[in-house]
Design an enzyme around this catalytic site. Structure first.
Site, PDB file in Angstrom:
ATOM      1  NE  ARG A 123      11.662  12.452 -16.447  1.00 24.25           N
ATOM      2  CZ  ARG A 123      10.826  11.789 -15.673  1.00 24.25           C
ATOM      3  NH1 ARG A 123       9.458  12.112 -15.384  1.00 24.25           N
ATOM      4  NH2 ARG A 123      11.140  10.604 -14.909  1.00 24.25           N
ATOM      5  CD  GLN A 128      18.227   9.611 -21.137  1.00 28.06           C
ATOM      6  OE1 GLN A 128      19.266   9.336 -21.559  1.00 28.06           O
ATOM      7  NE2 GLN A 128      16.970   9.170 -21.589  1.00 28.06           N
ATOM      8  CG  ASP A 131      14.937  12.730 -14.952  1.00 32.94           C
ATOM      9  OD1 ASP A 131      14.546  12.749 -13.954  1.00 32.94           O
ATOM     10  OD2 ASP A 131      14.372  11.986 -16.073  1.00 32.94           O
ATOM     11  CB  SER A 134      14.823   9.156 -13.998  1.00 38.06           C
ATOM     12  OG  SER A 134      13.697   9.674 -14.972  1.00 38.06           O
ATOM     13  CE1 TYR A 229       6.445  12.796 -16.075  1.00 45.59           C
ATOM     14  CE2 TYR A 229       6.703  14.568 -17.648  1.00 45.59           C
ATOM     15  CZ  TYR A 229       7.018  13.879 -16.555  1.00 45.59           C
ATOM     16  OH  TYR A 229       8.205  14.190 -15.918  1.00 45.59           O
TER      17      TYR A 229
HETATM   18  P1  NAD Z   1       4.899   8.938 -14.213  1.00 46.71           P
HETATM   19  O1  NAD Z   1       5.446   8.698 -12.850  1.00 46.71           O
HETATM   20  O2  NAD Z   1       4.370   9.984 -14.481  1.00 46.71           O
HETATM   21  O3  NAD Z   1       3.605   7.695 -14.414  1.00 46.71           O
HETATM   22  C1  NAD Z   1       4.077   6.288 -14.218  1.00 46.71           C
HETATM   23  C2  NAD Z   1       3.258   5.493 -15.177  1.00 46.71           C
HETATM   24  O4  NAD Z   1       1.999   5.350 -15.082  1.00 46.71           O
HETATM   25  C3  NAD Z   1       3.543   6.114 -16.676  1.00 46.71           C
HETATM   26  O5  NAD Z   1       4.014   5.080 -17.382  1.00 46.71           O
HETATM   27  C4  NAD Z   1       1.818   6.412 -17.130  1.00 46.71           C
HETATM   28  O6  NAD Z   1       1.779   6.225 -18.721  1.00 46.71           O
HETATM   29  C5  NAD Z   1       1.230   5.183 -16.418  1.00 46.71           C
HETATM   30  N1  NAD Z   1      -0.095   5.391 -16.018  1.00 46.71           N
HETATM   31  C6  NAD Z   1      -1.033   6.408 -16.085  1.00 46.71           C
HETATM   32  N2  NAD Z   1      -2.370   6.369 -15.991  1.00 46.71           N
HETATM   33  C7  NAD Z   1      -2.481   5.092 -16.061  1.00 46.71           C
HETATM   34  C8  NAD Z   1      -3.330   4.064 -16.137  1.00 46.71           C
HETATM   35  N3  NAD Z   1      -4.976   4.479 -15.935  1.00 46.71           N
HETATM   36  N4  NAD Z   1      -3.322   2.736 -16.052  1.00 46.71           N
HETATM   37  C9  NAD Z   1      -1.763   2.451 -16.052  1.00 46.71           C
HETATM   38  N5  NAD Z   1      -0.930   3.249 -16.430  1.00 46.71           N
HETATM   39  C10 NAD Z   1      -1.105   4.574 -16.167  1.00 46.71           C
HETATM   40  O7  NAD Z   1       5.996   8.331 -15.223  1.00 46.71           O
HETATM   41  P2  NAD Z   1       7.563   8.699 -15.256  1.00 46.71           P
HETATM   42  O8  NAD Z   1       8.181   7.288 -14.656  1.00 46.71           O
HETATM   43  O9  NAD Z   1       7.873   9.825 -14.719  1.00 46.71           O
HETATM   44  O10 NAD Z   1       7.851   8.676 -16.656  1.00 46.71           O
HETATM   45  C11 NAD Z   1       6.997   9.442 -17.854  1.00 46.71           C
HETATM   46  C12 NAD Z   1       7.607   9.141 -18.931  1.00 46.71           C
HETATM   47  O11 NAD Z   1       8.833   9.944 -19.204  1.00 46.71           O
HETATM   48  C13 NAD Z   1       7.988   7.813 -19.588  1.00 46.71           C
HETATM   49  O12 NAD Z   1       7.563   7.826 -20.914  1.00 46.71           O
HETATM   50  C14 NAD Z   1       9.502   7.654 -19.355  1.00 46.71           C
HETATM   51  O13 NAD Z   1       9.893   6.899 -20.341  1.00 46.71           O
HETATM   52  C15 NAD Z   1       9.913   9.091 -19.975  1.00 46.71           C
HETATM   53  N6  NAD Z   1      11.098   9.483 -19.457  1.00 46.71           N
HETATM   54  C16 NAD Z   1      12.047  10.078 -20.354  1.00 46.71           C
HETATM   55  C17 NAD Z   1      13.165  10.563 -19.869  1.00 46.71           C
HETATM   56  C18 NAD Z   1      14.109  10.994 -20.908  1.00 46.71           C
HETATM   57  O14 NAD Z   1      14.207  10.763 -21.949  1.00 46.71           O
HETATM   58  N7  NAD Z   1      15.310  11.837 -20.179  1.00 46.71           N
HETATM   59  C19 NAD Z   1      13.620  10.362 -18.583  1.00 46.71           C
HETATM   60  C20 NAD Z   1      12.560   9.825 -17.608  1.00 46.71           C
HETATM   61  C21 NAD Z   1      11.502   9.409 -18.208  1.00 46.71           C
END
Ligand code: NAD
Length: 385
Positions: A123, A128, A131, A134, A229
């Site tokens: 990520r 991006q 992805d 996403s 994550y």
């Molecule tokens: P994910 O599907 O793995 O998890 C969803 C959310 O659940 C996360 O925000 C996580 O912190 C939260 N979570 C875990 N345990 C929890 C708890 N006990 N209570 C409440 N919330 C809880 O996450 P995702 O959507 O795949 O995204 C993961 C990260 O990657 C994020 O920071 C996102 O912004 C980042 N991201 C970056 C890029 C990039 O820069 N290219 C692209 C996509 C996502």
């Protein structure tokens, strides 16, 4: 010339397709020839004629297309029968579920197939446009709110009417990753009051900028793990989190849960008792249901009614918006191919920081560490029998 093949997806309920007429034209521009299986776009409302007009060849006999392809572009990867059809040295791209199908990985490696799992994409900013997790999670977050709104026997927005004021719906979003942030934005657009729980402090600002209220948790340590994550939190923390969130849930009309920890079962954030403390008519949509669920009572693909609370555990929500899901997914695949194809050949530079982590199998080996470990453990257990 590299021959790319886009099969019709065979996974039950899968209506997306890995290429669209728009991306076929661009793939041809990259120097590829593209064959599309007849009917591949039907679930996404794309006619065979639209594919041929964009320069693709239509395959009514898919078996030849499978065995002649240098590159197979899928949404959900291949089953073992399809893997057997691939010629040696083919490259396969898709959402391959690398944490599940270890035996499929072994078969692909044995057949010298290079497989790239989009779930393993790092990520990072540079990746991006590739992805797919996403692009598809964002659709799921949006659709989860619409499902909830469709089931709720109340308005979402605040309304001042001649018959009096209607209070806005209260929505709690748990997990503010890609799906959660889109759920917050969608619920806000519909006029709800939105409260949000997450364990990564970094998301607080994003939540606030979308107009959500952040539920403060007693964080002794950050919930931020590797690669942006979340990391697994101890049971003591989860107990405390549930106590705090319970008060917000008791007043909520809707809860959307999206919390996940990579490679692990989703944390339980809403117990049976918490469901029982919610108001009759409340709706929970559990987007983590495929990873074991954030709500103790949710069931994959089912609608559960418990003491007046509706609990939805939708499967593959992105596929319910197959047109936009396919448009975005196909562009993600195109972006991967722009990285992968150099002068009409597939080249994977061993230093490539985006492609190398995505390799599930390559050079006759299972290159993904956790899958290789699973296979080694299964092999050792079989020897011990
Ligand atoms: P994910 O599907 O793995 O998890 C969803 C959310 O659940 C996360 O925000 C996580 O912190 C939260 N979570 C875990 N345990 C929890 C708890 N006990 N209570 C409440 N919330 C809880 O996450 P995702 O959507 O795949 O995204 C993961 C990260 O990657 C994020 O920071 C996102 O912004 C980042 N991201 C970056 C890029 C990039 O820069 N290219 C692209 C996509 C996502």
């Amino acid at each position: 010339m590299l021959h790319a093949f886009v099969p019709r997806e065979t996974t039950a309920g899968e209506s997306r397709v890995a290429a669209t007429p728009e991306t076929v034209e661009k793939l041809i521009g990259l120097g590829l020839s593209v064959t599309v299986e007849a009917g591949a776009g039907a679930g996404a409302h794309i006619d065979d004629e639209a594919f041929t007009a964009s320069g693709a060849t239509l395959a009514s006999d898919a078996s030849t297309a499978w065995s002649e392809a240098d590159l197979v572009l899928t949404v959900r990867g291949v089953d073992d029968q399809q893997a057997h059809r691939l010629k040696q040295g083919t490259t396969l791209i898709g959402l391959l579920s690398p944490s599940e199908g270890a035996q499929t990985a072994a078969l692909l490696a044995q057949r010298q197939v290079t497989s790239l799992a989009l779930e393993l994409l790092p990520r990072v900013t540079r990746a991006q446009s590739m992805d797919a997790l996403s692009s598809q999670a964002s659709i799921a977050g949006y659709k989860a709110v619409l499902l909830a709104a469709g089931r709720l026997a109340k308005y979402f927005p605040l309304l001042m009417t001649a018959a009096g004021t209607v209070k806005p719906a209260r929505v709690v979003v748990m997990g503010a990753g890609v799906a959660g942030l889109q759920a917050i934005a969608t619920a806000k657009r519909l006029g709800a009051v939105v409260e949000v729980s997450d364990i990564r402090p970094a998301v607080e600002e994003e939540v606030k900028s979308l107009g959500g209220r952040f539920i403060e948790l007693p964080m002794v340590e950050s919930g931020e793990g590797k690669g942006g994550y979340a990391k697994q939190m101890g049971e003591d923390f989860l107990v405390r989190q549930r106590e705090i969130v319970q008060e917000h849930l008791a007043a909520a009309d809707v809860a959307i849960t999206t919390a996940q920890i990579p490679g692990r079962k989703a944390p339980t954030l809403i117990t049976r008792e918490m469901v029982e403390s919610m108001r009759r008519g409340a709706v929970i949509v559990d987007l983590a249901v495929e990873q074991g669920g954030n709500c103790e009572l949710s069931q994959l693909g089912e609608e559960v009614l418990h003491q007046g609370v509706v609990i939805l555990g939708p499967e593959n929500l992105a596929a319910t918006m197959s047109e936009d899901a396919s448009n975005l997914y196909a562009r993600n695949i195109l972006a991967v191919l722009r990285e992968l194809v150099e002068e009409g050949k597939i080249e994977i530079d061993p230093d490539n920081d985006v492609l190398v982590p995505m390799l599930w199998t390559h050079g006759g080996e299972v290159t993904h560490g956790p899958t290789a470990e699973k296979l080694a453990a299964a092999g050792a257990a079989a020897q011990g029998d």
